[in-house]
Design a protein around this motif. Structure first.
Motif, PDB file in Angstrom:
ATOM      1  N   GLY A 210     -63.802 -32.878 -64.353  1.00 20.22           N
ATOM      2  CA  GLY A 210     -64.307 -33.770 -63.480  1.00 20.22           C
ATOM      3  C   GLY A 210     -64.117 -35.236 -63.123  1.00 20.22           C
ATOM      4  N   HIS A 211     -63.183 -35.781 -63.738  1.00 21.72           N
ATOM      5  CA  HIS A 211     -62.762 -37.085 -63.520  1.00 21.72           C
ATOM      6  C   HIS A 211     -61.292 -37.301 -63.154  1.00 21.72           C
ATOM      7  N   ALA A 212     -60.494 -36.172 -62.915  1.00 22.23           N
ATOM      8  CA  ALA A 212     -59.024 -36.403 -62.303  1.00 22.23           C
ATOM      9  C   ALA A 212     -58.132 -37.120 -63.157  1.00 22.23           C
ATOM     10  N   ASP A 213     -58.582 -36.749 -64.413  1.00 21.61           N
ATOM     11  CA  ASP A 213     -57.527 -37.462 -65.602  1.00 21.61           C
ATOM     12  C   ASP A 213     -56.966 -36.239 -66.695  1.00 21.61           C
ATOM     13  N   VAL A 214     -57.109 -35.072 -66.375  1.00 16.33           N
ATOM     14  CA  VAL A 214     -56.926 -33.933 -67.369  1.00 16.33           C
ATOM     15  C   VAL A 214     -56.189 -32.984 -66.775  1.00 16.33           C
ATOM     16  N   GLN A 215     -55.189 -32.265 -67.380  1.00 15.63           N
ATOM     17  CA  GLN A 215     -54.565 -31.188 -67.092  1.00 15.63           C
ATOM     18  C   GLN A 215     -54.689 -29.916 -68.057  1.00 15.63           C
ATOM     19  N   PHE A 243     -55.885 -34.895 -76.617  1.00 19.93           N
ATOM     20  CA  PHE A 243     -56.659 -35.875 -75.856  1.00 19.93           C
ATOM     21  C   PHE A 243     -56.886 -35.108 -74.389  1.00 19.93           C
ATOM     22  N   ASP A 244     -56.265 -34.384 -74.101  1.00 16.92           N
ATOM     23  CA  ASP A 244     -56.755 -33.688 -72.739  1.00 16.92           C
ATOM     24  C   ASP A 244     -58.014 -32.774 -73.257  1.00 16.92           C
ATOM     25  N   ALA A 245     -57.983 -32.218 -74.208  1.00 16.88           N
ATOM     26  CA  ALA A 245     -59.177 -31.128 -74.694  1.00 16.88           C
ATOM     27  C   ALA A 245     -60.079 -32.213 -74.876  1.00 16.88           C
ATOM     28  N   TRP A 246     -60.149 -33.438 -75.574  1.00 15.97           N
ATOM     29  CA  TRP A 246     -61.150 -34.316 -75.953  1.00 15.97           C
ATOM     30  C   TRP A 246     -61.627 -34.738 -74.350  1.00 15.97           C
ATOM     31  N   LEU A 247     -60.991 -35.204 -73.383  1.00 10.89           N
ATOM     32  CA  LEU A 247     -61.430 -35.635 -72.250  1.00 10.89           C
ATOM     33  C   LEU A 247     -62.152 -34.547 -71.746  1.00 10.89           C
TER      34      LEU A 247
END
Length: 394
Positions: A210-215, A243-247
């Motif tokens: 939801g924040h355009a900062d995860v792949q 880190f992507d999982a955490w985000l």
């Protein structure tokens, strides 16, 4: 986690970890973990989907993400990957082999279409594309070697729907696996497993984070099916970063609130655009004018934050509008906090030929509008001033 809890509560508590007292989730960045003895090491290495052996096999932060999405979709298990296409490709490789046949929709995400049109045939996999709005077309396409039916509803970017209950009932009679992309709807608006689908996929990159900062991507289903995908996954290597999982876990906490707002905003924009003299057509399942509106009401609890539309002036007018708008940005992806819009024909031109785009129903002047968290009145006012550039004021 108790299944009677509301979705909002599950998104907050489904990843509770008795071994980790931290209120905010911990990021487990380590690639591997030590064992105190040979017996402990053997136990780590022999577990299915171990979270504390080697990161390609699993990770505790990744496991948190998987528990939440599985709970939200009402699934037994989930497997997170490095992208939505990673989830789709790994699932396809798990259940389809040389000589097998797949039935898929004509209207789907461009990356999925490219995978099925250009890559699958290289491995001896036959694919038949059908009109997803016609359940009979799925039945007519089934062959003795059909192993999977691939769905995406609502579809990207035409917002067409598939009658999941009807198609999955058909698939079960033939022993065929069903695999559905639920990215646009999200589990807030739709739960395909409840409609009989076997496996459900999300591009976590979109609304879930939801924040355009995860792949990232994820696939959910029964434990037996997810375990089979995991074995392919460890070899394919589409591994989500901790880190992507955490985000993504952080984004999931607010998914219900964000989708409630985006549902309302997209409906307001669709209601405005459908009456505008410069607009030729609007695709949004929440419109009573949508040819599958009754189906949408039956299998969806909300209609999503994505719509698409065409202007009477075609591609030229579409480019004029996109350039004139002040709030949404010209960018790919969807489900973020800031509205984005794009011509899918331009976005997918490196994946699909003009003929393939035409077959998928993606006209050159089609605009996909993915609403963010702006106020709907501000977006409508921006559309009003932008549409005036095309020569019609509404």
């Amino acid at each position: 986690m108790d299944s009677y809890l509301a979705l909002e509560t599950l998104l907050t508590h489904a990843d509770a970890d008795a071994d980790d007292p931290a209120v905010a989730p911990t990021i487990h960045q380590s690639v591997n973990y030590s064992a105190a003895s040979a017996e402990d090491f053997d136990a780590l290495n022999s577990d299915v989907n171990p979270a504390r052996y080697y990161r390609r096999y699993g990770n505790p932060t990744q496991a948190r993400l998987e528990r939440i999405v599985a709970a939200a979709e009402g699934a037994e298990a989930a497997l997170a990957t490095a992208s939505g296409m990673g989830a789709t490709t790994t699932t396809l490789l798990t259940f389809v082999s040389q000589g097998d046949h797949v039935v898929a929709q004509r209207s789907m995400y461009g990356g999925t279409l490219s995978l099925l049109r250009d890559i699958a045939p290289r491995f001896g996999i036959e694919v038949t594309f059908v009109d997803q709005t016609d359940t009979a077309a799925f039945e007519q396409a089934i062959k003795p070697n059909t192993k999977m039916i691939m769905l995406e509803t609502p579809s990207n970017p035409l917002l067409q729907l598939t009658d999941m209950a009807a198609v999955t009932a058909l698939a079960r009679t033939h022993g065929i696996l069903t695999f559905a992309d639920n990215t646009i709807a999200t589990p807030v608006n739709q739960k395909p497993l409840d409609q009989g689908v076997d496996l459900v996929m999300h591009s976590v990159t979109k609304a879930i984070s939801g924040h355009a900062d995860v792949q990232a991507g994820i696939v959910v289903g029964s434990k037996e099916l997810i375990d089979r995908i995991w074995k392919t996954h460890t070899m394919a290597g589409s591994i989500v970063s901790p880190f992507d999982a955490w985000l993504a876990v952080r984004g999931l906490r607010t998914l219900s609130m964000r989708m409630e707002r985006q549902n309302r905003c997209a409906q307001a924009l669709a209601d405005y655009l459908v009456t505008h003299p410069a607009v030729r057509s609007v695709n949004y399942p929440g419109l009573t004018e949508h040819p599958q509106h009754d189906l949408a009401k039956r299998q969806m609890s909300g209609f999503g934050g994505v719509l698409s539309f065409e202007l009477s002036g075609g591609e030229t007018a579409a480019e004029q509008l996109i350039s004139a708008l002040r709030l949404p940005v010209r960018a790919s992806s969807l489900g973020g906090t800031r509205s984005t819009l794009v011509r899918p024909a331009a976005m997918w031109s490196n994946e699909l030929t003009e003929e393939q785009l035409e077959e998928a129903g993606v006209a050159g002047g089609l605009i996909r509008f993915a609403v963010g968290l702006e106020h709907e009145d501000d977006l409508i006012n921006d559309l009003r001033q932008g549409l005036s550039v095309t020569g019609a004021v509404g």
